[in-house]
Motif scaffolding. Structure first.
Motif, PDB file in Angstrom:
ATOM      1  N   LEU A  38       1.011  -1.099   0.220  1.00 16.15           N
ATOM      2  CA  LEU A  38       0.026  -0.130   0.046  1.00 16.15           C
ATOM      3  C   LEU A  38       0.842   1.161  -0.128  1.00 16.15           C
ATOM      4  O   LEU A  38       1.752   1.438   0.925  1.00 16.15           O
ATOM      5  N   VAL A  39       0.698   2.018  -0.844  1.00 16.90           N
ATOM      6  CA  VAL A  39       1.394   3.320  -0.952  1.00 16.90           C
ATOM      7  C   VAL A  39       0.669   4.585  -1.249  1.00 16.90           C
ATOM      8  O   VAL A  39      -0.625   4.564  -1.219  1.00 16.90           O
ATOM      9  N   GLN A  40       1.340   5.607  -0.993  1.00 17.23           N
ATOM     10  CA  GLN A  40       0.475   6.953  -1.185  1.00 17.23           C
ATOM     11  C   GLN A  40       0.430   7.124  -2.761  1.00 17.23           C
ATOM     12  O   GLN A  40       0.972   6.776  -3.580  1.00 17.23           O
ATOM     13  N   ALA A  41      -0.731   7.638  -2.795  1.00 21.98           N
ATOM     14  CA  ALA A  41      -1.159   8.050  -4.397  1.00 21.98           C
ATOM     15  C   ALA A  41      -0.324   9.229  -4.687  1.00 21.98           C
ATOM     16  O   ALA A  41      -0.702  10.421  -4.673  1.00 21.98           O
ATOM     17  N   VAL A  42       0.767   8.949  -5.402  1.00 19.53           N
ATOM     18  CA  VAL A  42       1.734  10.118  -6.020  1.00 19.53           C
ATOM     19  C   VAL A  42       1.480  10.193  -7.471  1.00 19.53           C
ATOM     20  O   VAL A  42       1.014   9.051  -8.199  1.00 19.53           O
ATOM     21  N   THR A  43       1.939  11.323  -7.929  1.00 18.18           N
ATOM     22  CA  THR A  43       1.900  11.346  -9.489  1.00 18.18           C
ATOM     23  C   THR A  43       3.684  11.305  -9.781  1.00 18.18           C
ATOM     24  O   THR A  43       4.547  12.158  -9.389  1.00 18.18           O
ATOM     25  N   ILE A  44       3.883  10.335 -10.564  1.00 14.84           N
ATOM     26  CA  ILE A  44       5.205   9.726 -10.988  1.00 14.84           C
ATOM     27  C   ILE A  44       5.980  10.988 -11.814  1.00 14.84           C
ATOM     28  O   ILE A  44       5.220  11.176 -12.979  1.00 14.84           O
ATOM     29  N   VAL A  45       7.002  11.264 -11.472  1.00 21.58           N
ATOM     30  CA  VAL A  45       8.035  12.225 -12.389  1.00 21.58           C
ATOM     31  C   VAL A  45       8.417  11.417 -13.392  1.00 21.58           C
ATOM     32  O   VAL A  45       9.013  10.188 -13.192  1.00 21.58           O
ATOM     33  N   PRO A  46       8.329  11.565 -14.692  1.00 23.47           N
ATOM     34  CA  PRO A  46       8.920  10.821 -15.621  1.00 23.47           C
ATOM     35  C   PRO A  46      10.110  10.629 -15.940  1.00 23.47           C
ATOM     36  O   PRO A  46      10.692  10.827 -17.143  1.00 23.47           O
ATOM     37  N   LEU A  47      11.074  10.632 -14.775  1.00 25.12           N
ATOM     38  CA  LEU A  47      12.530  10.426 -14.893  1.00 25.12           C
ATOM     39  C   LEU A  47      12.896   9.334 -14.247  1.00 25.12           C
ATOM     40  O   LEU A  47      12.415   8.943 -13.305  1.00 25.12           O
ATOM     41  N   GLU A  48      13.872   8.604 -14.607  1.00 29.57           N
ATOM     42  CA  GLU A  48      14.577   7.614 -14.032  1.00 29.57           C
ATOM     43  C   GLU A  48      16.015   8.151 -13.718  1.00 29.57           C
ATOM     44  O   GLU A  48      16.642   8.875 -14.231  1.00 29.57           O
ATOM     45  N   VAL A  49      15.988   8.071 -12.205  1.00 29.49           N
ATOM     46  CA  VAL A  49      17.429   8.583 -11.634  1.00 29.49           C
ATOM     47  C   VAL A  49      18.460   7.310 -11.300  1.00 29.49           C
ATOM     48  O   VAL A  49      17.855   6.757 -10.454  1.00 29.49           O
ATOM     49  N   VAL A  50      19.360   7.486 -11.892  1.00 34.97           N
ATOM     50  CA  VAL A  50      20.299   6.217 -11.984  1.00 34.97           C
ATOM     51  C   VAL A  50      21.721   6.709 -10.774  1.00 34.97           C
ATOM     52  O   VAL A  50      22.146   7.835 -11.243  1.00 34.97           O
ATOM     53  N   VAL A  51      22.002   5.963  -9.883  1.00 36.86           N
ATOM     54  CA  VAL A  51      23.312   6.245  -9.099  1.00 36.86           C
ATOM     55  C   VAL A  51      24.200   5.283  -9.354  1.00 36.86           C
ATOM     56  O   VAL A  51      23.910   4.105  -9.389  1.00 36.86           O
ATOM     57  N   ARG A  52      25.278   5.406  -9.736  1.00 41.14           N
ATOM     58  CA  ARG A  52      26.645   4.307  -9.718  1.00 41.14           C
ATOM     59  C   ARG A  52      27.592   4.593  -8.966  1.00 41.14           C
ATOM     60  O   ARG A  52      27.900   5.601  -8.792  1.00 41.14           O
ATOM     61  N   ASN A  53      28.076   3.295  -8.344  1.00 40.70           N
ATOM     62  CA  ASN A  53      29.249   3.469  -7.386  1.00 40.70           C
ATOM     63  C   ASN A  53      30.372   2.677  -8.364  1.00 40.70           C
ATOM     64  O   ASN A  53      31.506   2.866  -7.938  1.00 40.70           O
ATOM     65  N   VAL A  54      29.958   1.716  -9.057  1.00 39.47           N
ATOM     66  CA  VAL A  54      30.972   0.897  -9.771  1.00 39.47           C
ATOM     67  C   VAL A  54      30.504   0.796 -11.291  1.00 39.47           C
ATOM     68  O   VAL A  54      29.412   0.846 -11.755  1.00 39.47           O
ATOM     69  N   VAL A  55      31.520   0.778 -12.341  1.00 37.67           N
ATOM     70  CA  VAL A  55      31.159   0.780 -13.672  1.00 37.67           C
ATOM     71  C   VAL A  55      30.403  -0.510 -14.111  1.00 37.67           C
ATOM     72  O   VAL A  55      31.049  -1.478 -13.773  1.00 37.67           O
ATOM     73  N   ALA A  56      29.280  -0.479 -14.750  1.00 36.63           N
ATOM     74  CA  ALA A  56      28.587  -1.582 -15.278  1.00 36.63           C
ATOM     75  C   ALA A  56      27.609  -0.783 -16.247  1.00 36.63           C
ATOM     76  O   ALA A  56      27.310   0.235 -16.475  1.00 36.63           O
ATOM     77  N   GLY A  57      27.163  -2.018 -17.050  1.00 36.79           N
ATOM     78  CA  GLY A  57      25.984  -1.855 -18.137  1.00 36.79           C
ATOM     79  C   GLY A  57      26.448  -0.772 -18.904  1.00 36.79           C
ATOM     80  O   GLY A  57      27.266  -0.648 -19.603  1.00 36.79           O
ATOM     81  N   SER A  58      25.313   0.129 -19.089  1.00 41.27           N
ATOM     82  CA  SER A  58      25.391   1.160 -20.106  1.00 41.27           C
ATOM     83  C   SER A  58      26.505   2.238 -20.046  1.00 41.27           C
ATOM     84  O   SER A  58      27.196   2.690 -20.787  1.00 41.27           O
ATOM     85  N   LEU A  59      26.828   2.405 -18.742  1.00 39.52           N
ATOM     86  CA  LEU A  59      28.235   3.394 -18.507  1.00 39.52           C
ATOM     87  C   LEU A  59      29.419   2.564 -18.963  1.00 39.52           C
ATOM     88  O   LEU A  59      30.367   3.589 -19.619  1.00 39.52           O
ATOM     89  N   SER A  60      29.628   1.206 -18.893  1.00 41.30           N
ATOM     90  CA  SER A  60      30.995   0.900 -19.507  1.00 41.30           C
ATOM     91  C   SER A  60      30.806   0.825 -21.045  1.00 41.30           C
ATOM     92  O   SER A  60      31.870   1.153 -21.556  1.00 41.30           O
ATOM     93  N   ARG A  61      29.483   0.729 -21.572  1.00 43.87           N
ATOM     94  CA  ARG A  61      29.369   0.704 -23.044  1.00 43.87           C
ATOM     95  C   ARG A  61      29.921   2.154 -23.418  1.00 43.87           C
ATOM     96  O   ARG A  61      30.680   2.787 -24.239  1.00 43.87           O
ATOM     97  N   ARG A  62      29.091   3.161 -22.758  1.00 44.29           N
ATOM     98  CA  ARG A  62      29.213   4.853 -23.119  1.00 44.29           C
ATOM     99  C   ARG A  62      30.961   5.122 -22.770  1.00 44.29           C
ATOM    100  O   ARG A  62      31.202   6.153 -23.640  1.00 44.29           O
ATOM    101  N   LEU A  63      31.543   4.817 -21.973  1.00 47.29           N
ATOM    102  CA  LEU A  63      32.822   5.578 -21.513  1.00 47.29           C
ATOM    103  C   LEU A  63      33.852   4.733 -22.078  1.00 47.29           C
ATOM    104  O   LEU A  63      34.981   5.028 -21.647  1.00 47.29           O
ATOM    105  N   GLY A  64      33.364   3.417 -22.375  1.00 49.96           N
ATOM    106  CA  GLY A  64      34.836   2.189 -22.659  1.00 49.96           C
ATOM    107  C   GLY A  64      35.508   2.110 -21.426  1.00 49.96           C
ATOM    108  O   GLY A  64      36.794   1.895 -21.534  1.00 49.96           O
TER     109      GLY A  64
END
Ligand code: 5GP
Length: 241
Positions: free
Chosen positions: A80-106
């Motif tokens: 059960l959650v509060q009825a909020v309006t979702i902000v259409p953004l994904e906020v990604v936090v990274r501590n270690v290189v993986a996935g798309s960051l690895s591809r983008r920065l080589g």
């Protein structure tokens, strides 16, 4: 609280209205998708583990002063959650290189970052969730400068709390994706889920992947990895509050 008609069905969750207009019920599904829905499957027990793991993290973060949409774990698969309006953004936090960051920065996967990196993506499957900078976010009217700064601060605080907590459980928090919602008064709160679907969790010592990458990369042992994260968090298979 009475469950009413579904309001929205996503790839991994269904959201229902309730008899209280200020509260929604989220049901977590076993269906899994990746690569903007191009890869599909079912991971037995995923819905239950994502619900229990997300509930666990929302409670932990609330105790640390982070505002969240979480109200109550109603059943193994329902929150059960509060009825909020979702902000259409994904906020990604990274501590270690993986996935798309690895591809983008080589940079090789597993490279430790000297400080956490925060990125914003546009929640738009039809565009492949493109990365946005603060100018894009403002001109699209998705968030104000102040709201972006608030999300960035909350994301970094959430990272600190989760990273520290998980390390004590033998889990390396590589990266994760957050979504925020707006309360009727405009307050930003953490929403959506925090689970092995939305985070990269690696074993601290062996670097074994214990998250959705096992599904994305056809590695097998997907359900076992989700159960292992829950076991490490609570020390048993049982649902403890
Ligand atoms: P990447 O940009 O490397 O693909 O993902 C970074 C992190 O954010 C990973 O932990 C990944 O699970 C999460 N993430 C990014 N986009 C999505 C998304 O659309 N859905 C889910 N479930 N997780 C995402």
């Amino acid at each position: 609280m009475l469950k009413q008609e579904p309001l929205y069905e996503g790839k991994a969750k269904r959201v229902y209205r309730t008899d209280d207009p200020g509260k929604y019920l989220i049901e977590f599904k076993d269906e899994a998708t990746a690569f903007d829905g191009k890869k599909r499957g079912v991971i037995e027990g995923k819905g239950k583990y994502n619900n229990l793991i997300s509930s666990y993290f929302f409670k932990l973060l609330s105790r640390e002063g982070i505002p969240t949409h979480y109200l109550e774990t109603v059943s193994d698969r329902e929150m059960l959650v509060q009825a909020v309006t979702i902000v259409p953004l994904e906020v990604v936090v990274r501590n270690v290189v993986a996935g798309s960051l690895s591809r983008r920065l080589g940079l090789p996967e597993g490279t430790a970052l000297p400080e956490p990196v925060v990125e914003f993506y546009y929640k738009r499957d039809d565009l492949g969730d493109p990365m946005l900078n603060c100018f894009h976010i403002r001109v699209l009217g998705l968030a104000s400068t102040e709201e972006m700064e608030r999300m960035r601060q909350l994301a970094l605080k959430i990272n600190q709390v989760l990273k520290h907590h998980l390390e004590a459980k033998g889990i390396l928090l590589v990266d994760f994706k957050l979504e925020f919602g707006k309360m009727p008064d405009g307050q930003l709160v953490l929403a959506d889920e925090i689970s092995p679907d939305t985070c990269r969790f690696w074993d601290l010592n062996t670097r074994e992947r214990l998250d959705k990458d096992r599904f994305r990369r056809d590695m097998g042992g997907v359900a076992e990895a989700y159960a292992e994260i829950w076991r490490r968090l609570v020390g048993s298979e049982e649902h403890v509050d």
